[in-house]
Design a protein around this motif. Structure first.
Motif, mmCIF file in Angstrom:
data_model
loop_
_atom_site.group_PDB
_atom_site.id
_atom_site.type_symbol
_atom_site.label_atom_id
_atom_site.label_comp_id
_atom_site.label_asym_id
_atom_site.label_seq_id
_atom_site.Cartn_x
_atom_site.Cartn_y
_atom_site.Cartn_z
ATOM 1 N N ALA A 256 63.582 102.838 53.254
ATOM 2 C CA ALA A 256 63.520 102.512 51.723
ATOM 3 C C ALA A 256 61.833 103.094 51.523
ATOM 4 C CB ALA A 256 63.741 101.290 51.035
ATOM 5 N N ASN A 257 61.590 103.574 50.268
ATOM 6 C CA ASN A 257 60.416 104.089 49.934
ATOM 7 C C ASN A 257 59.526 103.181 48.873
ATOM 8 O OD1 ASN A 257 60.470 106.583 51.562
ATOM 9 N ND2 ASN A 257 61.785 107.373 49.859
ATOM 10 N N TYR B 101 59.737 100.210 54.897
ATOM 11 C CA TYR B 101 60.762 99.490 55.029
ATOM 12 C C TYR B 101 61.978 100.027 55.423
ATOM 13 C CZ TYR B 101 57.433 97.964 51.143
ATOM 14 O OH TYR B 101 56.474 97.696 50.330
ATOM 15 N N ALA B 102 62.487 99.255 56.553
ATOM 16 C CA ALA B 102 63.674 100.168 57.277
ATOM 17 C C ALA B 102 64.591 99.168 57.762
ATOM 18 C CB ALA B 102 63.165 101.058 58.399
ATOM 19 N N VAL B 103 65.964 99.483 57.693
ATOM 20 C CA VAL B 103 67.074 98.772 58.303
ATOM 21 C C VAL B 103 67.321 99.585 59.706
ATOM 22 C CG1 VAL B 103 69.362 97.904 57.872
ATOM 23 C CG2 VAL B 103 67.591 98.085 55.968
ATOM 24 N N THR B 104 67.568 98.959 60.803
ATOM 25 C CA THR B 104 67.960 99.600 61.918
ATOM 26 C C THR B 104 69.164 98.821 62.362
ATOM 27 O OG1 THR B 104 66.990 98.037 63.597
ATOM 28 C CG2 THR B 104 65.464 99.829 62.834
ATOM 29 N N GLY C 36 62.354 97.554 42.594
ATOM 30 C CA GLY C 36 62.319 95.926 42.613
ATOM 31 C C GLY C 36 61.357 95.290 43.895
ATOM 32 N N THR C 37 61.633 94.024 43.764
ATOM 33 C CA THR C 37 60.862 93.238 44.775
ATOM 34 C C THR C 37 61.836 92.537 45.479
ATOM 35 O OG1 THR C 37 59.152 92.558 43.597
ATOM 36 C CG2 THR C 37 59.525 91.218 45.487
ATOM 37 N N ILE C 38 61.945 92.818 46.925
ATOM 38 C CA ILE C 38 62.833 92.072 48.092
ATOM 39 C C ILE C 38 62.154 91.003 48.599
ATOM 40 C CG2 ILE C 38 64.242 92.438 49.985
ATOM 41 C CD1 ILE C 38 64.506 95.256 49.161
ATOM 42 N N ILE C 39 63.010 89.852 48.526
ATOM 43 C CA ILE C 39 62.551 88.451 49.189
ATOM 44 C C ILE C 39 63.468 88.309 50.211
ATOM 45 C CG2 ILE C 39 61.843 86.245 48.736
ATOM 46 C CD1 ILE C 39 61.432 86.869 45.754
ATOM 47 N N ILE C 40 62.909 87.926 51.434
ATOM 48 C CA ILE C 40 63.780 87.944 52.704
ATOM 49 C C ILE C 40 63.412 86.606 53.099
ATOM 50 C CG2 ILE C 40 64.229 88.576 54.965
ATOM 51 C CD1 ILE C 40 63.945 91.418 54.100
ATOM 52 N N THR C 41 64.486 85.550 53.198
ATOM 53 C CA THR C 41 64.407 84.343 53.997
ATOM 54 C C THR C 41 64.920 84.310 55.383
ATOM 55 O OG1 THR C 41 66.131 83.543 52.789
ATOM 56 C CG2 THR C 41 64.055 83.301 51.634
ATOM 57 N N ILE D 241 68.692 97.408 45.843
ATOM 58 C CA ILE D 241 70.319 97.015 45.813
ATOM 59 C C ILE D 241 71.012 97.541 46.919
ATOM 60 C CG2 ILE D 241 72.488 96.909 44.743
ATOM 61 C CD1 ILE D 241 71.037 96.408 41.875
ATOM 62 N N LYS D 242 70.422 98.895 47.111
ATOM 63 C CA LYS D 242 70.905 99.799 48.270
ATOM 64 C C LYS D 242 70.470 99.113 49.402
ATOM 65 C CE LYS D 242 71.409 104.377 50.173
ATOM 66 N NZ LYS D 242 71.300 105.640 49.915
ATOM 67 N N PHE D 243 69.456 98.903 49.413
ATOM 68 C CA PHE D 243 68.629 98.207 50.623
ATOM 69 C C PHE D 243 69.499 96.948 50.891
ATOM 70 C CE2 PHE D 243 65.360 95.779 53.045
ATOM 71 C CZ PHE D 243 64.819 96.745 53.854
ATOM 72 N N LYS D 244 69.663 96.146 50.274
ATOM 73 C CA LYS D 244 70.396 94.771 50.325
ATOM 74 C C LYS D 244 71.762 95.114 50.932
ATOM 75 C CE LYS D 244 72.427 92.977 47.026
ATOM 76 N NZ LYS D 244 73.838 92.268 47.106
ATOM 77 N N ASN D 245 72.502 96.267 50.210
ATOM 78 C CA ASN D 245 73.803 96.365 50.656
ATOM 79 C C ASN D 245 73.597 96.746 52.210
ATOM 80 O OD1 ASN D 245 74.725 95.644 48.309
ATOM 81 N ND2 ASN D 245 74.890 97.601 47.406
#
Length: 148
Positions: free
Chosen positions: A18-19, A74-77, A117-122, A137-141
């Protein structure tokens, strides 16, 4: 090589990156524009000094936002979520997907309109938030797809 490529483990692939959204530059632009208008309105006087103050605040805000844009990742592997911010001082969260307890998205009206938006990860009592992420939302999905 960058931070992301240097920290991949064997067999780990980048699924999504993500950017930081362009909207972070709205406040500096408004400060600089209003500062210029106030500064050029009168050659002397109180309004002239307000313009100078707004220009200084605008330049400071612009430098702050440029460092956020340049220093954020911000990345998902296939195995982890990697969230990093900072150029000189680094704040990095590398979360193993199986340990992710929750992802929360905060979007105000401007975030909904412009798509950020803001992403909050717990995870395990730790909570980290990352602001101005494009298409949260795409990041979360994508994170949820990788968990499953």
């Amino acid at each position: 090589m960058g931070y992301l490529q240097d920290n991949l483990t064997p067999g780990e692939n980048i699924v999504y990156q993500a950017n930081v959204h362009w909207f972070i530059f709205v406040r500096p632009a408004l400060l600089l524009l209003s500062g210029y208008l106030f500064y050029s309105a009168l050659e002397t006087g109180f309004i002239h000094w307000i313009g100078i103050i707004l220009l200084v605040l605008g330049f400071y805000s612009l430098l702050e936002r440029l460092s956020l844009k340049i220093g954020s990742l911000y990345a998902v592997t296939s195995k982890r979520v990697i969230l990093k911010s900072g150029i000189i001082k680094r704040d990095a969260l590398e979360l193993v997907l199986s340990k992710c307890e929750g992802i929360r998205i905060n979007q105000g009206i401007w975030g909904r309109i412009a798509g950020f938006g803001t992403i909050i990860i717990t995870t395990g009592g730790a909570t980290n938030s990352y602001c101005f992420i494009s298409d949260p939302i795409k990041f979360k999905n994508i994170v949820n797809e990788q968990i499953n």
